[in-house]
Write an enzyme that holds these catalytic residues in place. Structure first.
Site, PDB file in Angstrom:
ATOM      1  CD  GLU A  34      -2.430   5.452   6.889  1.00  0.00           C
ATOM      2  OE1 GLU A  34      -2.474   5.491   5.646  1.00  0.00           O
ATOM      3  OE2 GLU A  34      -1.488   4.921   7.523  1.00  0.00           O
ATOM      4  CG  HIS A  36      -5.469   1.924   5.407  1.00  0.00           C
ATOM      5  ND1 HIS A  36      -4.972   2.863   6.285  1.00  0.00           N
ATOM      6  CD2 HIS A  36      -4.495   1.014   5.220  1.00  0.00           C
ATOM      7  CE1 HIS A  36      -3.725   2.521   6.598  1.00  0.00           C
ATOM      8  NE2 HIS A  36      -3.408   1.407   5.964  1.00  0.00           N
ATOM      9  N   GLY A  91       3.315   2.241  10.718  1.00  0.00           N
ATOM     10  CA  GLY A  91       4.290   3.317  10.562  1.00  0.00           C
ATOM     11  C   GLY A  91       5.043   3.652  11.835  1.00  0.00           C
ATOM     12  CB  SER A 103       6.047  -1.918  11.636  1.00  0.00           C
ATOM     13  OG  SER A 103       5.661  -0.588  11.968  1.00  0.00           O
ATOM     14  N   GLY A 151       3.215  -1.166   4.127  1.00  0.00           N
ATOM     15  CA  GLY A 151       3.227   0.263   3.812  1.00  0.00           C
ATOM     16  C   GLY A 151       4.627   0.696   3.404  1.00  0.00           C
ATOM     17  CG  ASN A 185      -1.699   1.251   1.409  1.00  0.00           C
ATOM     18  OD1 ASN A 185      -1.789   2.063   0.488  1.00  0.00           O
ATOM     19  ND2 ASN A 185      -2.281   1.437   2.581  1.00  0.00           N
ATOM     20  CE  LYS A 189       0.118   3.192   4.809  1.00  0.00           C
ATOM     21  NZ  LYS A 189       0.357   3.245   6.225  1.00  0.00           N
ATOM     22  CD  GLU A 246      -3.031  -2.382   7.311  1.00  0.00           C
ATOM     23  OE1 GLU A 246      -1.955  -2.627   6.770  1.00  0.00           O
ATOM     24  OE2 GLU A 246      -3.669  -1.340   7.112  1.00  0.00           O
TER      25      GLU A 246
HETATM   26  P1  13P Z   1       3.568   0.389   7.521  1.00  0.00           P
HETATM   27  O1  13P Z   1       4.052  -0.913   6.880  1.00  0.00           O
HETATM   28  O2  13P Z   1       4.294   1.585   6.978  1.00  0.00           O
HETATM   29  O3  13P Z   1       3.535   0.304   9.003  1.00  0.00           O
HETATM   30  O4  13P Z   1       2.038   0.591   7.036  1.00  0.00           O
HETATM   31  C1  13P Z   1       1.143  -0.447   7.172  1.00  0.00           C
HETATM   32  C2  13P Z   1      -0.102  -0.112   6.451  1.00  0.00           C
HETATM   33  O5  13P Z   1      -0.844   0.762   6.874  1.00  0.00           O
HETATM   34  C3  13P Z   1      -0.393  -0.833   5.202  1.00  0.00           C
HETATM   35  O6  13P Z   1      -1.682  -0.575   4.747  1.00  0.00           O
END
Ligand code: 13P
Length: 250
Positions: free
Chosen positions: A97, A95, A173, A213, A234, A9, A11, A167
């Site tokens: 976010e 998601h 992140g 992560s 991510g 992803n 983002k 997640e």
């Molecule tokens: P990270 O791998 O950067 O922690 O993000 C995970 C994520 O939100 C994937 O959709």
């Protein structure tokens, strides 16, 4: 036998030129991979470029969001038909976010999921608790609600086009990955919830990805867990070498 999926992803990262450069570097590194499905979710603007880049390879393209209506006066939104036209096979829905910054609710997740399935996309439906919810002992309750409401009114055949991504928000992140045991425990719970709201047969076949992560150095331990069927990556999916290393976790 559930075919593993490694999904990236992106983002809000990468222009079209950066998208092309990524695939030019990634594709040669994953030519021989057969053990998993591979998915990349770029921003809307790069979807068509990405789809052209992966044509003839085993990489599929995913959207990061969609609107449930087919057309209409919805400024800034993109419909399933447009995503299919751009070459998408998957869509990430709900998601954290989107839930946190853009107001996506369980009801919207459900509408988006039903629209995606109706149009022929595979839906990657995201669930996961915040740190405050985990600390308050509410992680299971929150995830149960997200699964039950996000996937309400779906038939058994619909469920074969759904992938769940667990997640935990506190792991996204932050560099703080859930341990394989914590992740696998929640995956097992999600499978139990799906068995209750649908059937054991669906629960046994649905693929559940872990996200938060994921990096080349922790993917193998996660993938060894029986209930973890893949990863939604991510930050580490932005670099072709690190994403290739994650894909080659075995
Ligand atoms: P990270 O791998 O950067 O922690 O993000 C995970 C994520 O939100 C994937 O959709």
């Amino acid at each position: 036998m559930r075919q593993p999926i490694i999904a990236g992803n992106w983002k809000m990262f990468k222009t079209r030129a950066e998208t092309s450069a990524f695939f030019d570097a990634l594709i040669p590194q994953i030519q021989d991979v057969e053990h998993c499905d591979i998915v990349i979710a770029p921003p809307f603007i790069s979807l068509a470029t990405a789809a052209e880049e992966v044509d003839g390879t085993r990489v599929a393209i995913s959207a990061q969001n969609l609107h449930w209506e087919e057309n209409g006066a919805y400024t800034g939104e993109v419909s399933v038909r447009m995503l299919l036209d751009a070459g998408c096979k998957y869509a990430i829905i709900g998601h954290s976010e989107r839930r946190q910054y853009f107001g996506d609710t369980d009801e919207w997740v459900n509408r988006k999921t039903r629209a995606a399935l109706k149009g022929g996309l595979q839906a990657i439906v995201c669930v996961g608790e915040t740190l405050a919810e985990r600390d308050a002992g509410r992680a299971s309750e929150v995830v149960r609600r997200q699964v039950a409401e996000g996937m309400a009114q779906l038939t058994e055949p619909d469920l074969s086009h759904i992938i769940v991504a667990y997640e935990p928000v506190w792991a996204i992140g932050t560099g703080r990955t859930a341990t394989p045991e914590v992740a696998a425990g929640m995956h097992a719970e999600i499978r139990k919830i799906i068995a209750e709201i649908q059937s054991k047969a669906v629960a046994d076949t649905i693929r559940i990805l872990y996200g938060g992560s994921v990096k080349p150095d922790n993917i193998s331990a996660l993938m060894k867990k029986e209930d973890i069927d893949g990863a939604l990556v991510g930050g580490a999916s932005l670099d072709p070498a690190s994403f290739a290393a994650i894909i080659k976790y075995i």
